[in-house]
Design a protein around this motif. Structure first.
Motif, short mmCIF file in Angstrom:
data_model
loop_
_atom_site.label_atom_id
_atom_site.label_comp_id
_atom_site.label_asym_id
_atom_site.label_seq_id
_atom_site.Cartn_x
_atom_site.Cartn_y
_atom_site.Cartn_z
N GLU A 218 -2.57 0.71 1.56
CA GLU A 218 -1.25 1.02 1.04
C GLU A 218 -0.45 1.87 2.02
O GLU A 218 0.76 1.96 1.91
CB GLU A 218 -1.36 1.71 -0.32
CG GLU A 218 -1.86 0.77 -1.39
CD GLU A 218 -2.12 1.46 -2.71
OE1 GLU A 218 -2.13 2.70 -2.75
OE2 GLU A 218 -2.32 0.77 -3.70
N ASP A 219 -1.11 2.50 2.98
CA ASP A 219 -0.42 3.28 4.00
C ASP A 219 0.05 2.41 5.16
O ASP A 219 0.80 2.87 6.00
CB ASP A 219 -1.34 4.38 4.53
CG ASP A 219 -1.58 5.46 3.51
OD1 ASP A 219 -0.73 5.66 2.61
OD2 ASP A 219 -2.63 6.13 3.60
N LEU B 224 0.96 -8.11 4.14
CA LEU B 224 1.97 -7.10 4.44
C LEU B 224 3.26 -7.85 4.76
O LEU B 224 3.26 -8.76 5.58
CB LEU B 224 1.58 -6.25 5.64
CG LEU B 224 0.34 -5.37 5.51
CD1 LEU B 224 0.11 -4.61 6.81
CD2 LEU B 224 0.48 -4.40 4.36
N GLN C 293 6.14 -3.24 10.60
CA GLN C 293 7.43 -2.82 11.15
C GLN C 293 8.18 -3.93 11.86
O GLN C 293 9.40 -3.94 11.87
CB GLN C 293 7.22 -1.64 12.10
CG GLN C 293 6.63 -0.43 11.39
CD GLN C 293 6.17 0.64 12.35
OE1 GLN C 293 5.52 0.34 13.33
NE2 GLN C 293 6.50 1.88 12.04
N ASP D 177 5.72 -12.03 7.33
CA ASP D 177 4.57 -11.30 6.79
C ASP D 177 3.33 -11.57 7.64
O ASP D 177 3.33 -12.45 8.48
CB ASP D 177 4.31 -11.67 5.32
CG ASP D 177 4.05 -13.16 5.11
OD1 ASP D 177 3.26 -13.75 5.87
OD2 ASP D 177 4.64 -13.73 4.18
N LYS E 69 2.22 -0.15 7.14
CA LYS E 69 3.60 -0.62 7.08
C LYS E 69 3.83 -1.62 8.20
O LYS E 69 3.64 -1.31 9.37
CB LYS E 69 4.58 0.54 7.25
CG LYS E 69 4.42 1.66 6.25
CD LYS E 69 5.02 1.29 4.92
CE LYS E 69 5.00 2.48 3.97
NZ LYS E 69 4.01 2.44 2.96
N SER F 131 8.33 -3.49 -0.15
CA SER F 131 7.66 -2.22 0.09
C SER F 131 6.25 -2.19 -0.48
O SER F 131 5.53 -1.23 -0.30
CB SER F 131 8.48 -1.09 -0.54
OG SER F 131 8.59 -1.29 -1.93
N LYS F 132 5.84 -3.25 -1.19
CA LYS F 132 4.52 -3.24 -1.81
C LYS F 132 3.56 -4.14 -1.05
O LYS F 132 3.94 -5.18 -0.54
CB LYS F 132 4.60 -3.69 -3.26
CG LYS F 132 5.38 -2.71 -4.12
CD LYS F 132 5.26 -3.07 -5.56
CE LYS F 132 5.97 -2.03 -6.41
NZ LYS F 132 5.81 -2.26 -7.81
N VAL F 133 2.33 -3.73 -1.04
CA VAL F 133 1.26 -4.52 -0.44
C VAL F 133 0.76 -5.50 -1.50
O VAL F 133 0.52 -5.15 -2.63
CB VAL F 133 0.10 -3.62 0.03
CG1 VAL F 133 -1.04 -4.46 0.55
CG2 VAL F 133 0.60 -2.66 1.09
N VAL G 271 2.23 -2.82 13.33
CA VAL G 271 1.82 -2.19 12.08
C VAL G 271 1.59 -0.71 12.37
O VAL G 271 0.76 -0.36 13.21
CB VAL G 271 0.53 -2.84 11.52
CG1 VAL G 271 0.09 -2.14 10.24
CG2 VAL G 271 0.73 -4.32 11.28
N ASN G 272 2.35 0.14 11.70
CA ASN G 272 2.26 1.59 11.90
C ASN G 272 2.32 1.96 13.38
O ASN G 272 1.60 2.82 13.85
CB ASN G 272 1.00 2.17 11.28
CG ASN G 272 1.02 2.13 9.77
OD1 ASN G 272 1.90 1.55 9.17
ND2 ASN G 272 0.04 2.73 9.16
#
Length: 110
Positions: free
Chosen positions: A46-47, A101, A51, A87, A49, A106-108, A64-65
């Motif tokens: 869930e952390d 993702l 991008q 995605d 993201k 905003s949700k996984v 990703v992050n």
């Protein structure tokens, strides 16, 4: 002469104390502070993201992050299964579930 000596010593006192202080980034998050909302910690997925997704130079990659992830490579403990237009799909080694993702939600999705 005494005035010059006093002025120089007064000016040098802050320099000697400055060595005892460490600089701190005021924008860095506070360490050891608990959330006022009392929310339960999120799982690592869930952390994550998504991008950006980039295509070119013969390889599609996702950011990703802040980390560049390629298809079939490890990305934060998950293997990148597929990179689509908006995605990416991630899988754990021994888990048949696929994690999606998306750039625009905003949700996984599991």
């Amino acid at each position: 002469m005494l005035k010059k000596f006093l002025m120089i010593s007064v000016l040098l006192v802050p320099v000697s104390f400055a060595e005892d202080f460490q600089l701190h980034d005021p924008t860095a998050p506070l360490v050891g502070m608990s959330s006022s909302s009392g929310a339960v910690d999120k799982s690592p997925v869930e952390d994550l993201k998504l991008q950006a997704i980039m295509r070119g130079n013969g390889r599609t990659r996702a950011i990703v992050n802040g980390k560049t992830c390629y298809i079939a490579e490890d990305c934060f403990g998950y293997k990148v299964y597929a990179i689509n237009k908006s995605d990416i799909l991630l899988k754990k080694d021994n888990n048949p579930a696929v994690v999606k993702l998306s750039l625009f939600t905003s949700k996984v999705q599991k």
